[in-house]
Design an enzyme around this catalytic site. Sequence first.
Site, mmCIF file in Angstrom:
data_model
loop_
_atom_site.group_PDB
_atom_site.id
_atom_site.type_symbol
_atom_site.label_atom_id
_atom_site.label_comp_id
_atom_site.label_asym_id
_atom_site.label_seq_id
_atom_site.Cartn_x
_atom_site.Cartn_y
_atom_site.Cartn_z
ATOM 1 N N GLU A 23 0.841 -1.214 0.000
ATOM 2 C CA GLU A 23 0.000 0.000 0.000
ATOM 3 C C GLU A 23 0.871 1.258 0.000
ATOM 4 O OE1 GLU A 23 -2.461 -1.252 3.359
ATOM 5 O OE2 GLU A 23 -4.179 -1.181 2.001
ATOM 6 N N GLU A 75 -3.852 -10.091 3.334
ATOM 7 C CA GLU A 75 -4.782 -9.766 4.432
ATOM 8 C C GLU A 75 -5.960 -10.719 4.524
ATOM 9 O OE1 GLU A 75 -3.244 -7.575 2.611
ATOM 10 O OE2 GLU A 75 -2.774 -5.758 3.734
HETATM 11 N N1 COA Z 1 2.811 -7.871 11.863
HETATM 12 C C1 COA Z 1 3.474 -8.195 12.985
HETATM 13 N N2 COA Z 1 4.448 -9.131 13.022
HETATM 14 C C2 COA Z 1 4.746 -9.754 11.870
HETATM 15 C C3 COA Z 1 4.093 -9.467 10.660
HETATM 16 C C4 COA Z 1 3.092 -8.472 10.683
HETATM 17 N N3 COA Z 1 2.453 -8.093 9.584
HETATM 18 N N4 COA Z 1 4.617 -10.243 9.691
HETATM 19 C C5 COA Z 1 5.565 -10.993 10.262
HETATM 20 N N5 COA Z 1 5.645 -10.710 11.575
HETATM 21 C C6 COA Z 1 6.579 -11.258 12.562
HETATM 22 C C7 COA Z 1 6.293 -12.719 12.871
HETATM 23 O O1 COA Z 1 5.325 -12.848 13.886
HETATM 24 C C8 COA Z 1 7.645 -13.197 13.321
HETATM 25 O O2 COA Z 1 7.832 -12.692 14.625
HETATM 26 P P1 COA Z 1 8.657 -13.510 15.709
HETATM 27 O O3 COA Z 1 10.010 -13.700 15.108
HETATM 28 O O4 COA Z 1 8.612 -12.648 16.922
HETATM 29 O O5 COA Z 1 7.889 -14.764 15.855
HETATM 30 C C9 COA Z 1 8.608 -12.427 12.416
HETATM 31 O O6 COA Z 1 7.873 -11.287 11.963
HETATM 32 C C10 COA Z 1 9.105 -13.219 11.224
HETATM 33 O O7 COA Z 1 7.985 -13.762 10.532
HETATM 34 P P2 COA Z 1 7.962 -15.276 10.010
HETATM 35 O O8 COA Z 1 6.624 -15.490 9.410
HETATM 36 O O9 COA Z 1 8.399 -16.192 11.089
HETATM 37 O O10 COA Z 1 9.103 -15.233 8.891
HETATM 38 P P3 COA Z 1 9.095 -15.891 7.465
HETATM 39 O O11 COA Z 1 10.395 -15.530 6.880
HETATM 40 O O12 COA Z 1 8.710 -17.322 7.549
HETATM 41 O O13 COA Z 1 7.915 -15.160 6.640
HETATM 42 C C11 COA Z 1 6.594 -13.316 5.842
HETATM 43 C C12 COA Z 1 7.970 -13.789 6.378
HETATM 44 C C13 COA Z 1 6.656 -11.815 5.705
HETATM 45 C C14 COA Z 1 6.325 -13.955 4.481
HETATM 46 C C15 COA Z 1 5.472 -13.735 6.832
HETATM 47 O O14 COA Z 1 5.840 -13.302 8.128
HETATM 48 C C16 COA Z 1 4.121 -13.158 6.527
HETATM 49 O O15 COA Z 1 3.423 -13.657 5.670
HETATM 50 N N6 COA Z 1 3.715 -12.102 7.262
HETATM 51 C C17 COA Z 1 2.383 -11.595 7.226
HETATM 52 C C18 COA Z 1 2.250 -10.569 6.165
HETATM 53 C C19 COA Z 1 0.860 -9.997 6.231
HETATM 54 O O16 COA Z 1 -0.123 -10.653 6.418
HETATM 55 N N7 COA Z 1 0.830 -8.694 6.016
HETATM 56 C C20 COA Z 1 -0.391 -7.975 6.050
HETATM 57 C C21 COA Z 1 -0.607 -7.461 7.411
HETATM 58 S S1 COA Z 1 -2.064 -6.470 7.554
#
Ligand code: COA
Length: 692
Positions: free
Chosen positions: A107, A127
């Site tokens: 965004e 999302e």
């Molecule tokens: N908000 C808060 N914390 C987040 C986050 C978010 N949007 N996205 C990732 N994190 C945190 C995870 O909880 C994790 O925290 P921790 O280490 O304290 O457990 C850390 O970031 C790493 O994430 P993780 O998923 O373990 O790493 P990964 O390399 O396997 O995957 C992503 C990375 C970005 C692909 C995955 O975290 C993801 O899909 N995140 C969500 C993205 C999302 O939905 N964004 C829209 C939000 S409105």
Amino acid sequence: MKPLKIEQRGCLLLLTITNPPVNVLSIGAGVVSALHETVVNAVGDPSVAVIAIRGDGRDFCAGADIKDFENAPDEVDRLRELFSVVDACPKPVVAMLHGNVLGGGLELALAAHFRIAAPDARLGFPEVMLGLLPGGGGTQRLPRRVGVARALEMMLGGKPVAAGQAADMGLVDAVLEGEAALAWVVARAESSLADRATTGPAAADSAALDVWRAKIAQRPSLGTARESIVACVEAATRLDLKQGLALERELFTELLLSEASRGLRHSFFAERKVGRLPGSEAKFETPTIASVAVIGAGTMGSGIVLALLNAQLPVTLIELNENALSAGVGRIAKAIDRDVAKGRLTNEKAAARKALLTTESTVDAAAQADLVIEAVFEDIEVKRSVFAQLDRIAKPGAILASNTSTLDVDRIADATQRPHQVVGLHFFSPANIMRLVEVVRGAATSAQTLAGALALVRKIGKVGVIAGNCDGFIGNRIFEEYLRQAYWLLEEGALPAQVDAALEAWGMAMGPLRTMDLAGQDIGWSIRKRRAVTQPNRPYSKIPDLICEMGRFGQKTGAGYYRYPDGRTPESDPEIDELVIRHSAQIGVERRVISDEEIVERCVFAMVNEGARILSEGIAHRSFDIDVIYVNGYGFPAERGGPMFYADRVGHAHIIERMNDFRSRREGWAWEPAPLIEWLVEHGETFADLKG
Ligand code: COA
């Protein structure tokens, strides 16, 4: 560390988000305010002609920090304000994308005037998987940029697109990295922003909207997020940007506060925390697992081999019986070929996967493996003899794992001189598909062994949950209480189709009786026979035994609680309905009308009550461990977060009240409330408040 690195290179103001690990746009950590303030200041700074925003480390930005607005939807306005400041900036703003560019990250990029992406960038709006919609302008700016059809695909599918694909659809202006990317950005200093036409509506595409509406109506899931996304995109084709953003804000807030999104967010964070060993991090080196041996080429063994091969691990499959070995290898090859036929795998990759498999016919072949998984017949003596052999030949540091689903891991470990290296790895069937693995900690299992086992589970893309050693571990022990209620409901007046339909309407992927038909009832039957000897006074309904005695083991015999004329689709069977009704008469129970509500409450609260006992006994460390097991292994609706999260939401006082009611009725002994739930009520706490 400051959340934003600010550098000026000539007329370029280069802003780098530094909020590890994934650069979320955190309000609490100051990322949002730092960006906001810096962009505002740059507007008034004559030395700045162009602004670039990028991310430090592996990713551009994984989105908003979901924790920021857990209970404060208005906080999202801070992000929205940042995006409108970027959008309205009179100087060109370029988003330099790489790695994950998700949610709020995308965004921010869409609010910028230009976007360039490194080849490794993945752009997406996940999302919807959290029961939300992109609430920072994504539903309005994306269709204006790439059209309604592609916008719907990205926001409803939830899957990111690669940089090249993003360039093809006009989502990014160029695919560039390094110096070339910076030069491109500097060249934007001369760009005029006067002709940006992003405030009017997006081009209409009612056909694309109708296609998605039909898909959504077919199968409800993810709360109402998908419906709301369609509504916002439709609005983007009618309204100007400002009005569209107002609608998006309203619908986002509704979703954020919805039970479904709360459950899905809980599941997201729980899955990330679950594989961590409480309190013992960094005290030792996690063993590296480069080679695995699997003993037993049956359904479980070959499924486990497939899961390992899919993660590109070399595997030695050991099976003493020649026919069983060739059948197992055939199953593995067929599954890999199916992936090729479906376009999921290239011929080269399939060949490479098959080449990682070696087959052997003696346990001695496991001598060099870093980790051995035993998947032989579910019989304690058979397993003990395999472990005694492994103890003689396995290399010193090897992890010795058993894929038992119910047997005592300590007794298996006792067959060796190294019980600290023995662990349970309870895969769920089919092991190459199901994400869940219970990692069972025996009395002697060392933290290092546990860490190695968890690392392997992670490496093969599965979710590992630590469970203590008890009959059924976490998942099956709770499932037994759930099933117990389902059987009694049959005895008291319900029929199989009603029990299953009530729980499926509530959200379970499959009702308990259909699940038993799919899993095969002979397994439960043999467990009950074993228990009849060890625990003769354990009461249980005789209905499943009566069905097994008819040779009806479920789908694999063409009939169980249901009949399966086409081998897969269940059909109510009057013969079983009569059996159930006759059985009630035989045991002297007067059948009554049972409501769907009672079915759901009894089955689900029985899970919660047993879950509470499991927590008190330390079989599960934290309530979310149970939730992750149920959502990933037993088809519990992710929208409800798992049984323990659901209980916290429903309220423990209410649960106790219902349990007391059930306690005053037939088989009330099973409704003794777990002391932990009573304690929670007394102290006004929830499962989530308990420290693991
Ligand atoms: N908000 C808060 N914390 C987040 C986050 C978010 N949007 N996205 C990732 N994190 C945190 C995870 O909880 C994790 O925290 P921790 O280490 O304290 O457990 C850390 O970031 C790493 O994430 P993780 O998923 O373990 O790493 P990964 O390399 O396997 O995957 C992503 C990375 C970005 C692909 C995955 O975290 C993801 O899909 N995140 C969500 C993205 C999302 O939905 N964004 C829209 C939000 S409105």
